[in-house]
Design an enzyme around this catalytic site. Structure first.
Site, mmCIF file in Angstrom:
data_model
loop_
_atom_site.group_PDB
_atom_site.id
_atom_site.type_symbol
_atom_site.label_atom_id
_atom_site.label_comp_id
_atom_site.label_asym_id
_atom_site.label_seq_id
_atom_site.Cartn_x
_atom_site.Cartn_y
_atom_site.Cartn_z
ATOM 1 N N HIS A 15 3.748 -1.429 5.929
ATOM 2 C CA HIS A 15 3.077 -1.447 4.624
ATOM 3 C C HIS A 15 1.944 -0.428 4.653
ATOM 4 C CE1 HIS A 15 4.938 -5.304 3.291
ATOM 5 N NE2 HIS A 15 4.935 -5.585 4.589
ATOM 6 N N ASN A 17 -0.910 0.026 2.970
ATOM 7 C CA ASN A 17 -2.304 -0.439 3.039
ATOM 8 C C ASN A 17 -2.578 -1.350 4.236
ATOM 9 O OD1 ASN A 17 -4.115 0.568 0.813
ATOM 10 N ND2 ASN A 17 -2.288 0.034 -0.353
ATOM 11 N N PRO A 99 3.205 -0.102 -5.843
ATOM 12 C CA PRO A 99 2.549 0.756 -6.841
ATOM 13 C C PRO A 99 1.589 -0.081 -7.677
ATOM 14 C CG PRO A 99 4.927 1.121 -6.833
ATOM 15 C CD PRO A 99 4.666 -0.099 -6.004
ATOM 16 N N LYS A 100 0.377 0.415 -7.826
ATOM 17 C CA LYS A 100 -0.652 -0.383 -8.515
ATOM 18 C C LYS A 100 -1.130 0.289 -9.784
ATOM 19 C CE LYS A 100 -1.783 -2.198 -4.060
ATOM 20 N NZ LYS A 100 -0.878 -1.325 -3.287
ATOM 21 N N ASP A 169 5.114 -7.144 -5.496
ATOM 22 C CA ASP A 169 4.229 -8.183 -4.963
ATOM 23 C C ASP A 169 4.570 -9.514 -5.633
ATOM 24 O OD1 ASP A 169 1.975 -9.932 -4.620
ATOM 25 O OD2 ASP A 169 0.740 -8.197 -4.113
ATOM 26 N N GLY A 226 4.352 -9.628 -0.399
ATOM 27 C CA GLY A 226 3.242 -10.386 -0.989
ATOM 28 C C GLY A 226 3.221 -11.794 -0.419
ATOM 29 N N GLU A 256 9.227 -16.281 5.814
ATOM 30 C CA GLU A 256 7.902 -16.173 6.466
ATOM 31 C C GLU A 256 7.211 -17.520 6.475
ATOM 32 O OE1 GLU A 256 6.449 -12.828 3.980
ATOM 33 O OE2 GLU A 256 5.374 -12.319 5.810
ATOM 34 N N ASP A 331 4.876 -3.806 10.855
ATOM 35 C CA ASP A 331 4.402 -4.546 9.682
ATOM 36 C C ASP A 331 3.104 -3.919 9.160
ATOM 37 O OD1 ASP A 331 4.539 -6.416 7.709
ATOM 38 O OD2 ASP A 331 3.968 -8.142 8.925
ATOM 39 N N ASP A 332 1.999 -4.188 9.861
ATOM 40 C CA ASP A 332 0.684 -3.700 9.425
ATOM 41 C C ASP A 332 -0.086 -3.251 10.663
ATOM 42 O OD1 ASP A 332 0.769 -4.621 6.519
ATOM 43 O OD2 ASP A 332 1.155 -6.503 7.542
#
Ligand code: 5GP
Length: 392
Positions: A15, A17, A99-100, A169, A226, A256, A331-332
């Site tokens: 991801h 961010n 996308p935000k 999300d 999300g 999850e 993942d992150d």
């Protein structure tokens, strides 16, 4: 660890961010603190905290999104994330991001993705190939790391393929999710000066044009992610079905948290890949294995968020022994302070994988990428030539 770094690797679950460097996050937070938008002293410890539960992770994402949601930070993060993966010999990266839209910053979902693409263009330390196959080198005899034309002062420049997945999300509405999938379509209609009220009649034209436009930006798929404790995945089914009709690949965060019915229904949808699979029951494993859906495994993330009790008990072992398609992912990497090389190192030390097995695991991931056959062929050659230099 050194050997894990030297091996070519494929990252399919990262991801944007969540992969932000700690220093960059602190930098951006400090700048917002100076402007009085946030109280830096209140957020510093949140950023620097190491152990986070799943719900704390999502609180951190809320903070990250406050800190990063303007075009220039998105461009900066994208550039740095690609540089970081390339520096540890990731040769193919599928980077996902939501996308935000933020009216106060003049940000639309489209301009958000443009900022990401700008970040890909901004990388100068390595060659980033994000334009799809028609514009990629067709000379398959030139593996990624040994193209003579890439020699610069005697050094070989690294190359990395990057493809984008757009995330939906789970907090979004059906309409917002549809917007993520179809926002490029609006641009097409505007370009063609067509005023179409009856989209149904033009579905085929729309599909072809949409797919072409998205490919231009290297978008190959859609991800559903999300907070898994929020929302119902059914809300997004229309957008996921539509995406699939456009020839986009779909990957779902699945299992999850314990939610037997949702896992069952997600597997019924037959996504091209799923992420995590931590709370599967017997029946889910049976269905997963019979449908051969590849699993994106994120060891550190699952341990940190307590989604699996201990690393030894991780379902990686069972899937690996059953020769089920799987791919190790970060993942992150920012949020969980890890790297793809580290994930391989953990797999090696916990499950006793040797160098040949790790290399095979990494190479097999090529078969599960959403990139096209030209890219797959180039990657196979890259791995073959790496196997020789690593003396495997
Ligand atoms: P972004 O999409 O903003 O680039 O990356 C951060 C977002 O990815 C988070 O807000 C969240 O929606 C999603 N995400 C990151 N890590 C995880 C995870 O482990 N599980 C789930 N379900 N979503 C995640």
């Amino acid at each position: 660890m050194e050997w894990c770094v030297s091996m070519p690797k494929i990252e399919l679950h990262a991801h944007l961010n969540g992969s932000i460097r700690d220093n960059t996050l602190l930098d951006l937070a400090r700048a917002l603190g100076d402007k009085g938008v946030i109280d830096f002293s209140q957020v510093e410890h949140v950023i620097l905290k190491n152990d986070r539960s799943l719900s704390e992770v999502f609180k951190l994402f809320d903070l990250i999104h406050i800190v990063t949601t303007d075009h220039s930070s998105i461009t900066r993060i994208t550039k740095e994330v690609v540089e970081d993966f390339a520096s540890e010999n990731v040769v193919y990266l599928e980077l996902r991001t939501t996308p935000k839209k933020n009216d106060s910053l003049g940000m639309s979902k489209r301009s958000y993705v443009d900022a990401v693409v700008e970040g890909l263009r901004a990388v100068s330390s390595v060659d980033v190939a994000f334009i799809p196959s028609s514009e990629e080198p067709t000379n398959l005899s030139s593996p990624l790391l040994s193209d003579a034309s890439d020699k610069c002062n005697g050094n070989i420049r690294k190359k990395i393929f990057v493809r984008l997945l757009l995330s939906i999300d789970r907090r979004e509405t059906t309409e917002a999710a549809m917007e993520t999938v179809i926002f490029y379509a609006e641009v097409f209609w505007a370009k063609l000066s067509l005023f179409v009220t009856d989209l149904e009649r033009y579905t085929h034209l729309l599909q072809v044009m949409l797919a072409l436009e998205m490919r231009r930006f290297g978008v190959v798929g859609i991800d559903l992610s999300g907070n898994p404790a929020v929302g119902e995945w059914i809300t997004y089914l229309p957008a996921l079905i539509f995406a699939r009709q456009q020839g986009l690949y779909v990957t779902l965060h699945c299992g999850e948290v314990s939610n037997s019915k949702e896992i069952h229904n997600m597997l019924d949808f037959l996504p091209q890949r799923i992420g995590h699979a931590c709370f599967f029951e017997e029946e889910h494993w049976r269905r997963l294995k019979s449908s051969n859906i590849p699993v994106e495994i994120c060891l550190t993330s699952n341990i940190r968020t307590l989604s699996v009790p201990t690393i030894d008990a991780h379902h990686f072992v069972d899937l690996y022994n059953a020769r089920h398609p799987l791919v190790l992912c970060t993942d992150d990497s920012g949020v969980f302070s890890t790297s793809l090389s580290n994930e391989y190192n953990i797999a090696a030390s916990t499950f006793g994988l040797g160098q040949n097995e790790m290399f095979e695991l990494s190479k097999n991931s090529i078969e599960f990428i959403f990139g096209d056959n030209v890219v797959k062929e180039i990657l196979r050659k890259t791995f073959d030539s790496a196997a020789k230099s690593l003396e495997l």
